[in-house]
Design an enzyme around this catalytic site. Structure first.
Site, mmCIF file in Angstrom:
data_model
loop_
_atom_site.group_PDB
_atom_site.id
_atom_site.type_symbol
_atom_site.label_atom_id
_atom_site.label_comp_id
_atom_site.label_asym_id
_atom_site.label_seq_id
_atom_site.Cartn_x
_atom_site.Cartn_y
_atom_site.Cartn_z
ATOM 1 N N LYS A 170 1.635 14.328 0.572
ATOM 2 C CA LYS A 170 0.268 14.671 0.140
ATOM 3 C C LYS A 170 0.123 16.165 -0.144
ATOM 4 O O LYS A 170 -0.864 16.615 -0.708
ATOM 5 C CB LYS A 170 -0.748 14.219 1.193
ATOM 6 C CG LYS A 170 -0.801 12.694 1.367
ATOM 7 C CD LYS A 170 -1.779 12.285 2.458
ATOM 8 C CE LYS A 170 -1.777 10.808 2.782
ATOM 9 N NZ LYS A 170 -2.513 9.975 1.796
ATOM 10 N N THR A 229 -8.252 6.824 -2.095
ATOM 11 C CA THR A 229 -9.636 6.368 -2.221
ATOM 12 C C THR A 229 -10.572 7.543 -1.931
ATOM 13 O O THR A 229 -11.716 7.551 -2.394
ATOM 14 C CB THR A 229 -9.937 5.211 -1.247
ATOM 15 O OG1 THR A 229 -9.450 5.573 0.050
ATOM 16 C CG2 THR A 229 -9.282 3.927 -1.694
ATOM 17 N N LYS A 287 -7.474 14.276 4.501
ATOM 18 C CA LYS A 287 -6.671 13.048 4.469
ATOM 19 C C LYS A 287 -5.624 13.171 5.554
ATOM 20 O O LYS A 287 -5.489 14.232 6.180
ATOM 21 C CB LYS A 287 -5.997 12.861 3.107
ATOM 22 C CG LYS A 287 -5.293 14.138 2.601
ATOM 23 C CD LYS A 287 -4.683 13.963 1.213
ATOM 24 C CE LYS A 287 -5.651 14.111 0.076
ATOM 25 N NZ LYS A 287 -5.841 12.924 -0.731
ATOM 26 N N ARG A 288 -4.847 12.090 5.809
ATOM 27 C CA ARG A 288 -3.742 12.204 6.753
ATOM 28 C C ARG A 288 -2.817 13.336 6.321
ATOM 29 O O ARG A 288 -2.633 13.597 5.127
ATOM 30 C CB ARG A 288 -2.956 10.889 6.805
ATOM 31 C CG ARG A 288 -3.659 9.795 7.564
ATOM 32 C CD ARG A 288 -3.946 10.187 8.998
ATOM 33 N NE ARG A 288 -2.722 10.256 9.770
ATOM 34 C CZ ARG A 288 -2.305 9.309 10.594
ATOM 35 N NH1 ARG A 288 -3.017 8.205 10.753
ATOM 36 N NH2 ARG A 288 -1.189 9.443 11.273
ATOM 37 N N LYS A 299 -14.232 8.917 -3.642
ATOM 38 C CA LYS A 299 -15.446 9.299 -2.903
ATOM 39 C C LYS A 299 -15.917 10.689 -3.326
ATOM 40 O O LYS A 299 -17.118 10.939 -3.474
ATOM 41 C CB LYS A 299 -15.176 9.251 -1.388
ATOM 42 C CG LYS A 299 -14.886 7.844 -0.886
ATOM 43 C CD LYS A 299 -14.203 7.814 0.478
ATOM 44 C CE LYS A 299 -13.581 6.442 0.727
ATOM 45 N NZ LYS A 299 -12.591 6.441 1.830
ATOM 46 N N HIS A 349 0.792 -1.232 0.000
ATOM 47 C CA HIS A 349 0.000 0.000 0.000
ATOM 48 C C HIS A 349 0.820 1.276 0.000
ATOM 49 O O HIS A 349 0.246 2.362 0.152
ATOM 50 C CB HIS A 349 -0.932 0.039 1.218
ATOM 51 C CG HIS A 349 -2.017 -0.977 1.184
ATOM 52 N ND1 HIS A 349 -3.260 -0.726 0.640
ATOM 53 C CD2 HIS A 349 -2.045 -2.253 1.618
ATOM 54 C CE1 HIS A 349 -4.013 -1.806 0.758
ATOM 55 N NE2 HIS A 349 -3.291 -2.746 1.347
HETATM 56 C C1 26V Z 1 2.419 2.078 8.375
HETATM 57 C C2 26V Z 1 2.566 1.917 9.727
HETATM 58 C C3 26V Z 1 3.915 1.737 10.256
HETATM 59 C C4 26V Z 1 4.040 1.684 11.718
HETATM 60 C C5 26V Z 1 2.866 1.473 12.564
HETATM 61 C C6 26V Z 1 1.518 1.745 12.005
HETATM 62 C C7 26V Z 1 1.431 1.895 10.544
HETATM 63 C C8 26V Z 1 0.193 2.046 9.953
HETATM 64 C C9 26V Z 1 0.073 2.200 8.591
HETATM 65 C C10 26V Z 1 1.193 2.228 7.804
HETATM 66 C C11 26V Z 1 1.128 2.376 6.313
HETATM 67 C C12 26V Z 1 -0.094 2.927 5.805
HETATM 68 C C13 26V Z 1 -0.140 2.777 4.330
HETATM 69 C C14 26V Z 1 -1.424 3.318 3.766
HETATM 70 O O1 26V Z 1 -2.362 3.627 4.463
HETATM 71 N N1 26V Z 1 -1.449 3.418 2.461
HETATM 72 C C15 26V Z 1 -2.599 3.922 1.772
HETATM 73 O O2 26V Z 1 -3.362 2.814 1.328
HETATM 74 C C16 26V Z 1 -4.526 3.218 0.636
HETATM 75 C C17 26V Z 1 -5.314 1.972 0.343
HETATM 76 O O3 26V Z 1 -4.640 1.174 -0.572
HETATM 77 C C18 26V Z 1 -4.163 3.990 -0.600
HETATM 78 O O4 26V Z 1 -5.336 4.421 -1.234
HETATM 79 C C19 26V Z 1 -3.294 5.196 -0.245
HETATM 80 O O5 26V Z 1 -2.840 5.834 -1.407
HETATM 81 C C20 26V Z 1 -2.119 4.754 0.591
HETATM 82 O O6 26V Z 1 -1.392 5.864 1.077
#
Ligand code: 26V
Length: 831
Positions: free
Chosen positions: A569, A676, A563-564, A680, A367
């Site tokens: 971003k 995503t 978004k985050r 929306k 992701h």
């Molecule tokens: C990384 C970590 C690392 C340490 C602890 C917690 C944690 C939680 C999440 C992440 C990575 C998050 C990656 C993510 O959310 N990617 C997003 O995924 C979406 C669904 O596929 C996508 O639409 C977004 O572009 C993408 O940024």
């Protein structure tokens, strides 16, 4: 459903609600609170859903080996579900019945007010977690035999407050009013071990040498189910969340000595596992507790899978054929190691048989390309917590590297690059680490990215070596969103309009939306569309007023980025544009640069920053400082407003998105895996201003690129410019407008004269600018002028907005899941 069944369902909802409310009132007599009513309503729905759950399980258990449908096990550390009551009632078709029940038994309180009281289940950070929630909805809708597996966190995504413009985090105690949706399954309970040691065990015939993991601490995993209903059938899907408790909650010897801390040690250790969702925060990622959470999720889920499979088939030999195990990013990447351990050590299969099953079952979605998000764990941590898994990973790696040696004899550099164990030199440090993405790829029969560009970049960059070794393994499955929540529930106005124009079928078959494209030029439809948008904007304006005290004009262009908060971003690029516009308004209050009246704009930003991500937090502060200055400047009036809505989450998104005119999707090309939110917004009739990145590209292709405001460098351009040596300073020197913006931030215009506050931002943009804001600024501002020009022509704007809706038929998560079934989870994908 037949008419008699409908009557029966109505009657059972009514009576279940009455009983549940009576129970609430026996605990707190008097007029029931809205929370008590909410709990009673949830209980009533839950009982109906559980009936559907039982029959869904019966159907799936009897699916038989003759016509095998693989059951999908979706392993994810995050499920960002949001609220459940509105969705459950819509799926059951019981909204009106519930209102009648409220009229009869709860003093006629409005259902909408009760629904609003439900706290979001925010057990996820952002895109990855919300995608998992949309997938559960589609699993149910498509009738796919499936289990979603996650953790039952006590505290979800932190609540964001704003104090003096700065983010402050507080715990999200989402279960404080109870957890009325969950159903405990007392018989689904498994031991999970941590620590201890591995001993040779000659009686263990399976694994060569016979290894057995003993000692350490054992934690019990207890299943709690959350049921997700289909909207067009009586099927449901399941989110099974694990709760940890100690197998040894009281050490009685220590207790009798009066050593209560020692006596409760195991209980405290178990509690920690349920404690809190880790924020997406690379600096925190090395924490041991996170690794324990991941191992706990994986072990409990796989034990559950194996137990179910044995109940159904009595043998494990066909486990790989009948079950798919999907890794939502690398967070559950221990799954292949744990499955090997269970099959070899506990169930006495040979290594080769177990490995075949594992490879058949496991698949993995990446992701993000952000290098800091690629998980690696110190070998030292594995030695202490998961010694047997480490041995298994070494053995998997040994077999894998032998295969690589045979394919590329003599290429030791390649071996070092692809090894599951990072030997340490690349990091500068000497610590050996386990690469979770490598483990996931080696153990999977399929690996996919989440949009075309992202899947291509995976193969060309971070996973290039693996893609050369295993070219058939890598695929793309572009993300999608559930139209039930993101259109039907979030936007009743637009839903009614679509129902009248093209019928109700789009909820199940989103491709139906294309029919509205033919009507986009129709003046009457455009007016109706505008009326719906206006109503949604008035609702958002009211929310902004109550939350922030800021009055915004609902006739202004609502320009939204939610978004985050992350540098890639580029919320900062958005803020730079706001400042440029502010300066232009001050320079020429009556006329925009094109000689026409200013188009009034309300810029809305919302999002959370990871708690240790200083730059992201500074960006939030800058947004607040700029908002304060711009919004209070009498020369500006409603020509420009900037509002930052705190505590962004699923429910807030459901209010904001239907009210947006313009959707900001402005990541540096090549950095946003998919997005995503972009989908929306377009689904709700906002036009995108965006870079050629992630799923924006496929959206533009689906709706026609002329219906999107595309700007900026493309991914190859970004790459090329970095290779040639990018100097952001040159862009600032050459562009007077950009120079004035940077000067204003640097000289304290927005920080009460304090030039230090945003020094880090100005320095970074001037000297490094890793996400190339300076390179894209001019084109972004030009695109924003095209936005103004189109918004002045309301018919032309509405036509394009309607074409956006019409173009979104392909971006349903139902289509995404159908593709996963075909390309990733089906038997014929096993090769
Ligand atoms: C990384 C970590 C690392 C340490 C602890 C917690 C944690 C939680 C999440 C992440 C990575 C998050 C990656 C993510 O959310 N990617 C997003 O995924 C979406 C669904 O596929 C996508 O639409 C977004 O572009 C993408 O940024």
């Amino acid at each position: 459903m037949s008419a008699t069944e409908r009557t029966r369902t109505r009657a059972s909802l009514q009576s279940a609600f009455k009983t549940a409310l009576a129970r609430e009132l026996s605990q707190a007599p008097g007029t029931p609170s809205k929370e008590a009513i909410l709990r009673a309503a949830a209980h009533a729905c839950r009982d109906l859903l559980n009936e559907r759950w039982v029959s869904t399980q019966q159907q799936d258990n009897q699916r038989g080996e003759a016509a095998p449908v693989r059951r999908v096990h979706y392993l994810s550390m995050e499920f960002l579900m949001g609220r459940a009551l509105g969705n459950a009632l819509a799926a059951l078709g019981l909204d009106k019945v519930m209102q009648e029940a409220l009229d009869q038994h709860a003093g006629g309180v409005a259902l909408g007010d009760v629904i609003e009281r439900e706290p979001d289940a925010a057990l996820g950070n952002g895109g990855l977690g919300r995608l998992a929630a949309c997938f559960l909805d589609s699993f149910a809708e498509l009738g796919l035999p499936s289990f979603g597996y996650g953790l039952r966190y006590q505290y979800g995504m932190f609540a964001q407050g704003i104090d003096g413009g700065r983010q402050v985090e507080s715990p999200d105690d989402w279960m404080r009013m109870g957890a009325p949706w969950e159903i405990i399954r007392p018989e689904r309970r498994y031991p999970v071990r941590f620590g201890g040691r591995v001993v040779s065990d000659s009686s263990n015939a399976g694994h060569a040498g016979g290894r057995r993991w003993v000692g350490g601490e054992v934690i019990m995993a207890q299943a709690y189910d959350f049921i997700v209903p289909a909207h067009h059938s009586e099927r449901v899907s399941t989110l099974r969340q694990w709760h940890a408790s100690s197998a040894n909650p009281i050490d009685f010897q220590a207790f009798c000595r009066g050593d209560y801390i020692e006596a409760s040690r195991h209980r405290v250790a178990a509690d920690a596992l349920n404690w809190v969702l880790y924020p997406d925060d690379s600096t925190e990622a090395g924490r041991e507790l996170r690794l324990k959470q991941e191992a706990f999720l994986v072990s409990a889920s796989l034990q559950d899978l194996i137990a179910r499979h044995l109940r159904e088939y009595g043998t494990l030999l066909n486990l790989g054929k009948l079950n798919a195990i999907h890794l939502n990013d690398t967070h559950p990447a221990l799954a292949p190691a744990e499955l090997m351990r269970l099959l070899v050590d506990e169930h006495a299969l040979s290594w080769d048989a177990a490995w075949k099953i594992t490879r058949q079952a496991v698949s993995y979605t990446n992701h993000t390309l952000m290098p800091e998000a690629l998980e690696t764990w110190p070998v030292r941590m594995f030695e202490a917590l998961l010694p047997r898994h480490l041995e298994i990973i070494y053995e998997i790696n040994h077999h894998f590297l032998e295969e690589v040696k045979a394919k590329a004899p003599g290429d030791t550099a390649l071996l070092r690059r692809v090894s599951i164990i990072d030997e340490g030199s690349e990091h500068g440090g000497n610590e050996r680490r386990v690469r979770m993405a490598a483990l996931s790829i080696v153990a999977s029969h399929r690996v996919n990215g989440v949009a075309k560009l992202h899947s291509d970049l995976c193969v060309q960059t971070i996973f290039a070596d693996y893609a050369c070794l295993y070219p058939d393994r890598f695929h793309n499955v572009t993300n999608g969103v559930t139209p039930r929540r993101w259109l039907a529930q979030a936007n009743p106005g637009l839903s009614n309009l679509l129902d009248a124009e093209i019928g109700r079928g789009w909820r199940k078959n989103l491709a139906d939306l294309s029919k509205v494209g033919k009507l986009a030029g129709d003046a009457e439809l455009q007016r109706a569309f505008q009326a719906v948008k206006r109503e949604n904007k008035e609702k958002l304006a009211a929310l902004i007023r109550t939350q922030l005290g800021t009055v915004v004009n609902p006739a202004s262009l609502f320009d939204v980025q939610i978004k985050r908060i992350h540098e890639y971003k580029r919320q900062l690029l958005n803020i730079l544009h706001v400042i440029a516009r502010y300066q232009a308004i001050l320079a020429s209050p009556n006329k925009a640069p094109d000689g026409l009246d200013w188009v009034p704009r309300t810029v809305v930003i919302a999002g959370k920053a990871a708690s240790a991500y200083h730059m992201a937090k500074l960006i939030i502060q800058l947004a607040h400082d700029v908002a304060r200055v711009v919004n209070s400047d009498p020369r500006v009036g409603d020509k420009l407003k900037l509002v930052y809505l705190p505590n962004y989450g699923v429910s807030l998104a459901e209010t904001i998105i239907p009210a947006a005119d313009l959707s900001e999707q402005i990541s540096t090309a090549g950095t946003e895996a998919s997005g995503t939110g972009n989908m929306k917004f377009a689904l709700n009739g906002a036009i995108t201003i965006g870079t050629w990145d992630g799923a924006n590209i496929e959206m533009a292709e689906a709706m026609g690129v002329l219906n999107m405001f595309v700007f900026g460098l493309r991914a190859e351009g970004v790459q090329k410019m970095k290779q040639l040596g990018y100097d952001p300073k040159l862009y600032i020197e050459e562009n007077r407008q950009l120079k004035a913006v940077m000067d204003a931030i640097g000289n304290g215009t927005f920080s009460s004269g304090d030039p230090e506050r945003y020094r880090a931002i100005v320095d970074n943009l001037t000297h490094r600018d890793g996400y190339m804001l300076m390179a894209d600024f001019a084109d972004y501002v030009a695109a924003q002028s095209r936005v103004d020009a189109l918004f002045r022509q309301s018919a032309a704007w509405s036509e394009r907005a309607i074409r956006n809706v019409a173009g979104m038929g392909w971006f349903s998560s139902d289509r995404t899941i159908a593709e996963y079934v075909e390309r990733v989870w089906s038997l014929n994908s096993l090769g």
